[in-house]
Design a protein around this motif. Structure first.
Motif, PDB file in Angstrom:
ATOM      1  N   ASP A 104       0.857  -1.178   0.000  1.00 27.46           N
ATOM      2  CA  ASP A 104       0.000   0.000   0.000  1.00 27.46           C
ATOM      3  C   ASP A 104       0.894   1.229   0.000  1.00 27.46           C
ATOM      4  O   ASP A 104       1.600   1.504   0.974  1.00 27.46           O
ATOM      5  CB  ASP A 104      -0.892  -0.013   1.248  1.00 27.46           C
ATOM      6  CG  ASP A 104      -1.794   1.190   1.364  1.00 27.46           C
ATOM      7  OD1 ASP A 104      -1.712   2.105   0.518  1.00 27.46           O
ATOM      8  OD2 ASP A 104      -2.592   1.234   2.324  1.00 27.46           O
ATOM      9  N   ASN A 105       0.914   1.978  -1.101  1.00 30.82           N
ATOM     10  CA  ASN A 105       1.784   3.150  -1.203  1.00 30.82           C
ATOM     11  C   ASN A 105       1.447   4.233  -0.196  1.00 30.82           C
ATOM     12  O   ASN A 105       2.271   5.095   0.098  1.00 30.82           O
ATOM     13  CB  ASN A 105       1.752   3.723  -2.617  1.00 30.82           C
ATOM     14  CG  ASN A 105       2.487   2.833  -3.597  1.00 30.82           C
ATOM     15  OD1 ASN A 105       3.437   2.153  -3.235  1.00 30.82           O
ATOM     16  ND2 ASN A 105       2.034   2.834  -4.836  1.00 30.82           N
ATOM     17  N   ASP A 106       0.223   4.208   0.350  1.00 28.49           N
ATOM     18  CA  ASP A 106      -0.178   5.202   1.339  1.00 28.49           C
ATOM     19  C   ASP A 106       0.130   4.772   2.773  1.00 28.49           C
ATOM     20  O   ASP A 106      -0.081   5.539   3.706  1.00 28.49           O
ATOM     21  CB  ASP A 106      -1.677   5.496   1.217  1.00 28.49           C
ATOM     22  CG  ASP A 106      -2.020   6.132  -0.132  1.00 28.49           C
ATOM     23  OD1 ASP A 106      -1.179   6.879  -0.666  1.00 28.49           O
ATOM     24  OD2 ASP A 106      -3.124   5.872  -0.631  1.00 28.49           O
ATOM     25  N   ALA A 107       0.611   3.559   2.945  1.00 28.55           N
ATOM     26  CA  ALA A 107       0.926   3.065   4.284  1.00 28.55           C
ATOM     27  C   ALA A 107       2.172   3.766   4.807  1.00 28.55           C
ATOM     28  O   ALA A 107       3.083   4.086   4.044  1.00 28.55           O
ATOM     29  CB  ALA A 107       1.150   1.557   4.245  1.00 28.55           C
ATOM     30  N   PRO A 108       2.231   4.017   6.113  1.00 29.27           N
ATOM     31  CA  PRO A 108       3.415   4.669   6.676  1.00 29.27           C
ATOM     32  C   PRO A 108       4.629   3.754   6.579  1.00 29.27           C
ATOM     33  O   PRO A 108       4.504   2.527   6.674  1.00 29.27           O
ATOM     34  CB  PRO A 108       3.034   4.934   8.129  1.00 29.27           C
ATOM     35  CG  PRO A 108       1.962   3.953   8.432  1.00 29.27           C
ATOM     36  CD  PRO A 108       1.240   3.714   7.134  1.00 29.27           C
ATOM     37  N   TYR A 109       5.793   4.344   6.388  1.00 29.12           N
ATOM     38  CA  TYR A 109       7.039   3.586   6.307  1.00 29.12           C
ATOM     39  C   TYR A 109       7.353   2.996   7.679  1.00 29.12           C
ATOM     40  O   TYR A 109       7.245   3.673   8.702  1.00 29.12           O
ATOM     41  CB  TYR A 109       8.182   4.492   5.857  1.00 29.12           C
ATOM     42  CG  TYR A 109       9.521   3.812   5.902  1.00 29.12           C
ATOM     43  CD1 TYR A 109       9.861   2.846   4.960  1.00 29.12           C
ATOM     44  CD2 TYR A 109      10.436   4.105   6.902  1.00 29.12           C
ATOM     45  CE1 TYR A 109      11.082   2.204   4.996  1.00 29.12           C
ATOM     46  CE2 TYR A 109      11.664   3.468   6.955  1.00 29.12           C
ATOM     47  CZ  TYR A 109      11.980   2.524   5.996  1.00 29.12           C
ATOM     48  OH  TYR A 109      13.186   1.883   6.043  1.00 29.12           O
TER      49      TYR A 109
END
Length: 117
Positions: A104-109
């Protein structure tokens, strides 16, 4: 032998804890009480045992394919690669590899090996 047994026990503990969390989250969105375990991991007798144990505790019904159908995806991916190569369907390989590539590109690193449960 102790190292291999310790590694397997640790992996089983992680699978148990993460599956328990997934069941809890799943209950929030549906009344279904079924879980499917498939792929190469579903052939492992100890994984089947720990999932069955958890499902008994959580009133879930586990479904496992026949062991002979629990193939490792690596062979399927390799075969698809061979077929693509023979058709000259080559991909651009100038992408940098990431050790923690997010689904998920919107997930926090999340730095490091992940979170403790």
């Amino acid at each position: 032998y102790d190292l291999a047994a310790s590694f397997q026990a640790t992996v089983l503990n992680i699978i148990y804890k993460k599956t328990k969390i997934a069941i809890k989250d799943f209950r929030k969105v549906t009344n279904s009480r079924s879980i499917v375990v498939a792929g190469g991991v579903a052939a492992n007798k100890e994984i089947r045992r720990i999932i069955n144990k958890l499902c008994n505790e959580e009133d879930f019904k586990p479904f496992f394919p026949a062991t002979k159908l629990c193939g490792d995806n690596a062979a399927m991916i390799a075969w698809a690669g061979i077929k693509r190569f023979k058709k000259n369907l080559l991909d651009n390989l100038d992408i940098s590899a990431k050790s923690r590539w997010p689904l998920d590109n919107d997930a926090p690193y999340m730095k490091g090996p992940g979170l403790k449960l």
